[in-house]
Design a protein around this motif. Structure first.
Motif, PDB file in Angstrom:
ATOM      1  N   VAL A  60      13.596  34.207  10.693  1.00 45.18           N
ATOM      2  CA  VAL A  60      14.901  34.070  10.216  1.00 45.18           C
ATOM      3  C   VAL A  60      15.285  34.628  11.596  1.00 45.18           C
TER       4      VAL A  60
ATOM      5  N   VAL B 161      12.993  27.091  10.411  1.00 41.22           N
ATOM      6  CA  VAL B 161      12.018  27.891   9.857  1.00 41.22           C
ATOM      7  C   VAL B 161      11.223  27.434   8.597  1.00 41.22           C
TER       8      VAL B 161
ATOM      9  N   ALA C   9      14.495  33.105  15.433  1.00 41.43           N
ATOM     10  CA  ALA C   9      15.666  31.642  15.077  1.00 41.43           C
ATOM     11  C   ALA C   9      16.359  32.086  15.869  1.00 41.43           C
TER      12      ALA C   9
END
Length: 328
Positions: free
Chosen positions: A28, A153, A31
């Motif tokens: 995460v 994700v 990202a």
């Protein structure tokens, strides 16, 4: 800090967002911070971005342009104040060389049993300013940004295409769960604008099934069959939804025959406060699917967001009405 406690302590001049992603913190975080990855999901549905420069450190800047679906460009220059890898980001949002930032953002990342809980706080000068920004975010469908992150994700991990939408509803979790599992309530709020819904049969429990139709003036009737896989009060519902004909035989979407015939959908409910519930809907094509079906599914995510947004508006109005009646 548990999300329930954080939401209870929310200040009038703050906007608070809580999300749980079924992915490790490192994924995460990357990202969020890798320009190539952030370009895949940043911004409301229909928006794209171009990053001009990014210097991820305290005192560094992220300069980028958001491209709206109508062709309008929005120049942004983010200034970072805190950067703690896999844990924390603090930055100003919404400013550029010609205007001051709109608000200060704090993002916290928490590891939770292989998942990531993300807490965001937007701090503004006044409660009135926060209320205006909330309206602006809703009008721009800004919260779909964090749904797009969930979709991104998930695809990074499993390769699957998924549709995600979150909504925080001002109602107790038991009332929200009942609205999802009582066929009479469900038929009253779930149909998109311009449609009505009727159930031919409904047995909403694990192992149960349902069949309904949606219809409206000058609109094709849509028949659907449901198989309930999980019904766990008051936090989770999972089912498959298949298009069918009036008798329940397999069919296709009458307005989009290339759309996948069957979706697997999960509904997750979480109590943020005793009177506030976060709802997460996630859907993905079920079974074998063609490239054309996947394309139709991904292309329709903007439309699905609009449809679900209208349904959630109906749900909130219904639950607010029940709350008012109970008080009266």
């Amino acid at each position: 800090m548990p999300p329930e406690q954080k939401a209870t302590d929310e200040k009038a001049n703050e906007i608070y967002i809580n999300r749980v992603y079924d992915a490790p913190v490192a994924l995460v975080w990357d990202a969020w911070t890798d320009p190539e990855q952030v370009a895949q999901w940043w911004g409301p549905r229909g928006f794209t971005i171009t990053t001009h420069s990014k210097d991820l450190r305290p005192g560094g800047h992220w300069s980028y342009t958001m491209h709206g679906p109508d062709g309008t460009d929005y120049e942004n220059r983010t200034l970072y104040y805190e950067v703690v890898e896999h844990e924390k980001l603090v930055y100003d949002h919404g400013g550029n060389d010609d205007r001051p930032p709109l608000f200060r953002v704090t993002v916290l990342f928490f590891k939770e049993q292989g998942q990531t809980r993300m807490e965001m706080t937007f701090a503004l000068e006044t409660a009135e300013a926060a209320a205006e920004i909330k309206k602006m975010i809703k009008q721009a469908n800004g919260n779909s940004t964090w749904d797009r992150l969930a979709e991104y994700v998930e695809k990074q991990q499993s390769g699957d295409e998924v549709f995600v939408i979150n909504r925080t509803v001002e109602a107790p979790i038991d009332a929200v769960f009942a609205a999802w599992t009582d066929p009479q309530q469900l038929a009253a709020w779930l149909p998109p604008a311009g449609f009505q819904m009727e159930f031919a049969e409904a047995d909403i429990r694990a192992g149960g099934s349902a069949r309904n139709k949606m219809f409206g003036d000058q609109r094709p009737t849509i028949y659907a069959c449901f198989e309930y896989l999980e019904v766990e009060p008051p936090t989770r519902i999972a089912y498959t939804q298949s298009f069918c004909d009036e008798q329940g035989s397999p069919g296709r979407h009458p307005m989009s025959p290339e759309f996948p015939a069957t979706l697997l959908t999960s509904i997750s409910l979480a109590a943020e406060t005793p009177n506030r519930t976060r709802v997460t809907v996630a859907s993905t094509p079920q079974g074998a699917r063609t490239a054309a079906e996947l394309q139709a599914f991904t292309s329709e995510r903007t439309g699905m967001t609009m449809g679900w947004t209208g349904s959630f508006d109906n749900l909130e109005q219904r639950l607010a009405g029940e709350s008012t009646a109970a008080v009266g």
